[in-house]
Design an enzyme around this catalytic site. Structure first.
Site, mmCIF file in Angstrom:
data_model
loop_
_atom_site.group_PDB
_atom_site.id
_atom_site.type_symbol
_atom_site.label_atom_id
_atom_site.label_comp_id
_atom_site.label_asym_id
_atom_site.label_seq_id
_atom_site.Cartn_x
_atom_site.Cartn_y
_atom_site.Cartn_z
ATOM 1 N N ALA A 182 4.507 25.396 33.483
ATOM 2 C CA ALA A 182 4.010 25.885 32.180
ATOM 3 C C ALA A 182 4.815 25.282 31.044
ATOM 4 O O ALA A 182 5.159 25.941 30.070
ATOM 5 C CB ALA A 182 4.049 27.416 32.108
ATOM 6 N N GLY A 183 5.122 23.979 31.167
ATOM 7 C CA GLY A 183 5.993 23.316 30.200
ATOM 8 C C GLY A 183 5.285 22.359 29.263
ATOM 9 O O GLY A 183 5.908 21.766 28.399
ATOM 10 N N LYS A 241 3.108 14.159 32.436
ATOM 11 C CA LYS A 241 2.741 13.333 31.273
ATOM 12 C C LYS A 241 3.378 13.864 29.989
ATOM 13 O O LYS A 241 3.784 15.031 29.898
ATOM 14 C CB LYS A 241 1.218 13.280 31.092
ATOM 15 C CG LYS A 241 0.507 14.648 30.998
ATOM 16 C CD LYS A 241 0.527 15.306 29.637
ATOM 17 C CE LYS A 241 -0.049 16.712 29.648
ATOM 18 N NZ LYS A 241 0.143 17.454 28.405
ATOM 19 N N ASP A 243 -6.462 17.744 31.909
ATOM 20 C CA ASP A 243 -5.413 16.739 32.103
ATOM 21 C C ASP A 243 -5.378 16.186 33.529
ATOM 22 O O ASP A 243 -4.562 15.323 33.834
ATOM 23 C CB ASP A 243 -4.035 17.339 31.791
ATOM 24 C CG ASP A 243 -3.879 17.679 30.318
ATOM 25 O OD1 ASP A 243 -4.595 17.082 29.489
ATOM 26 O OD2 ASP A 243 -3.037 18.538 30.003
ATOM 27 N N GLY A 270 0.776 21.326 36.717
ATOM 28 C CA GLY A 270 -0.335 21.878 37.497
ATOM 29 C C GLY A 270 -1.427 20.831 37.677
ATOM 30 O O GLY A 270 -2.029 20.713 38.753
ATOM 31 N N PRO A 311 8.370 20.535 34.896
ATOM 32 C CA PRO A 311 8.571 21.931 34.470
ATOM 33 C C PRO A 311 7.272 22.739 34.527
ATOM 34 O O PRO A 311 6.216 22.245 34.128
ATOM 35 C CB PRO A 311 9.057 21.797 33.021
ATOM 36 C CG PRO A 311 9.588 20.406 32.913
ATOM 37 C CD PRO A 311 8.856 19.569 33.916
ATOM 38 N N ALA A 339 -0.975 17.641 37.805
ATOM 39 C CA ALA A 339 -0.484 16.683 38.804
ATOM 40 C C ALA A 339 -0.651 17.263 40.209
ATOM 41 O O ALA A 339 -0.998 16.537 41.148
ATOM 42 C CB ALA A 339 0.976 16.340 38.528
HETATM 43 O O1 C5P Z 1 -8.627 22.244 30.965
HETATM 44 P P1 C5P Z 1 -7.484 23.184 31.118
HETATM 45 O O2 C5P Z 1 -7.691 24.170 32.235
HETATM 46 O O3 C5P Z 1 -6.155 22.496 31.216
HETATM 47 O O4 C5P Z 1 -7.438 24.026 29.777
HETATM 48 C C1 C5P Z 1 -6.716 25.208 29.664
HETATM 49 C C2 C5P Z 1 -7.097 25.881 28.354
HETATM 50 O O5 C5P Z 1 -6.581 25.146 27.250
HETATM 51 C C3 C5P Z 1 -8.578 26.017 28.091
HETATM 52 O O6 C5P Z 1 -9.097 27.172 28.690
HETATM 53 C C4 C5P Z 1 -8.626 26.095 26.567
HETATM 54 O O7 C5P Z 1 -8.293 27.398 26.126
HETATM 55 C C5 C5P Z 1 -7.481 25.182 26.157
HETATM 56 N N1 C5P Z 1 -7.950 23.813 25.860
HETATM 57 C C6 C5P Z 1 -8.676 23.597 24.725
HETATM 58 N N2 C5P Z 1 -9.134 22.327 24.430
HETATM 59 C C7 C5P Z 1 -8.845 21.295 25.245
HETATM 60 C C8 C5P Z 1 -8.087 21.498 26.427
HETATM 61 C C9 C5P Z 1 -7.662 22.777 26.707
HETATM 62 O O8 C5P Z 1 -8.929 24.520 23.949
HETATM 63 N N3 C5P Z 1 -9.294 20.070 24.931
#
Ligand code: C5P
Length: 303
Positions: A97-98, A9, A137, A103, A95, A105
């Site tokens: 960590a892009g 995305k 996501d 991840g 990519p 997906a």
């Molecule tokens: O939900 P996900 O595992 O993708 O989030 C990874 C990290 O990104 C979270 O631990 C948080 O630190 C940050 N994040 C955030 N606010 C969001 C989504 C992610 O702070 N709405």
């Protein structure tokens, strides 16, 4: 064997609100699923394992239980009392960590693949609820298309969109950690005092973004691309500013850091200018891929 596919995305708009008590931020985002896919193949097995191949740098992809695909499979097994395991093979095109939800997906495609392989009988809503537990996501990769995400980004409502947008993506040879970029934004807000750069209380998606998506007009969308994580990503990786500049000098309507970066997404007016931009950026020795959006969400390709 079951084969499932889920898209990466681009956040064409991402406004970040305050840091909540659970460590997440309140966000408002417009997501567009794009034609870079993760393919997950799942075989019955006694335990859980994963391997990765594909067209992107795989060096930081874990192959142990910390891989989000394994987490997704284990979560589904736990919730459905499934006793066996699964062997997963992921073919990666998003990519790593892009900032493009690769991840996520993987998690979305794995949920779908294992659900079919194990014939769990869960509803789409049940699977979406599991997706939400796996990451902010993941639900969007599951649904795809164009959507507005609020809350952590996981509360989705579909958005109307017309036509196809042409993207040219400059892929960095390093990754950025999403939590680090969010933390940098928080630090920036503290440094510059909440009074000057306040976090929006209830962030919302700008009406012009929705209008541009509805109209299918890349010129309009280019005017409204916005990402609160861009400044912190550029602060952490100043070299990205030059990439943005290069794209805009070579015909991009606009460029934006995708999600938490470091991928830079350039919006092109049409296919011809996308191809020209791809050539120009490749000549500058950048790693470049083209993609179009919106595309469908996670689905079963075959078994
Ligand atoms: O939900 P996900 O595992 O993708 O989030 C990874 C990290 O990104 C979270 O631990 C948080 O630190 C940050 N994040 C955030 N606010 C969001 C989504 C992610 O702070 N709405």
């Amino acid at each position: 064997m079951v084969h499932a596919r889920a898209p990466g995305k681009i956040n064409v708009f991402l406004k970040v609100g305050s840091l909540l008590e659970d460590g997440y931020h309140d966000v408002a985002s417009a997501y567009q699923a794009v034609s870079l896919y993760e393919d997950v193949r799942a075989w019955p097995a006694d335990d859980f394992s994963v391997s990765a191949s594909g067209t992107v740098d795989l060096s930081s992809v874990p192959t142990d239980g910390s891989n989000i695909a394994i987490k997704a499979a284990r979560l589904l097994a736990r919730r459905t009392d499934y006793r066996g395991g699964v062997r997963l093979e992921i073919e990666k095109h998003v990519p790593v960590a892009g900032g493009m939800g690769g991840g996520s997906a993987d998690a979305a495609a794995t949920l779908l693949a294992c659900d079919a392989l194990w014939a769990t009988g869960l509803s789409r809503e049940d699977l979406l609820a599991l997706a939400t537990e796996l990451g902010s996501d993941v639900p969007f990769s599951f649904t795809g298309g164009t959507a507005i995400g609020t809350g952590r980004g996981d509360q989705l409502s579909p958005a109307l969109a017309k036509g196809t947008f042409q993207w040219v993506l400059a892929v960095a040879d390093f990754g950025l950690s999403t939590p680090t970029v969010y933390q940098e934004l928080d630090r920036h807000r503290v440094r510059h005092s909440q009074d000057i750069f306040p976090a929006p209380v209830a962030p919302s998606v700008d009406a012009n973004v929705l209008q541009a998506l509805r109209a299918g007009d890349p010129h309009m969308l280019a005017e409204t691309l916005y990402n609160d994580l861009q400044a912190p990503a550029l602060h952490l990786e100043p070299s990205l500013a030059k990439v943005l500049e290069l794209g805009e000098q070579n015909g991009a309507l606009a460029g934006i850091v995708s999600g938490s970066g470091p991928t830079i997404a350039f919006l092109a007016a049409d296919l011809d200018s996308a191809l020209e931009l791809q050539i120009a950026l490749s000549a500058a020795r950048l790693t470049v891929v083209r993609a179009t959006g919106p595309v469908h969400g996670a689905r079963i390709i075959g078994d």
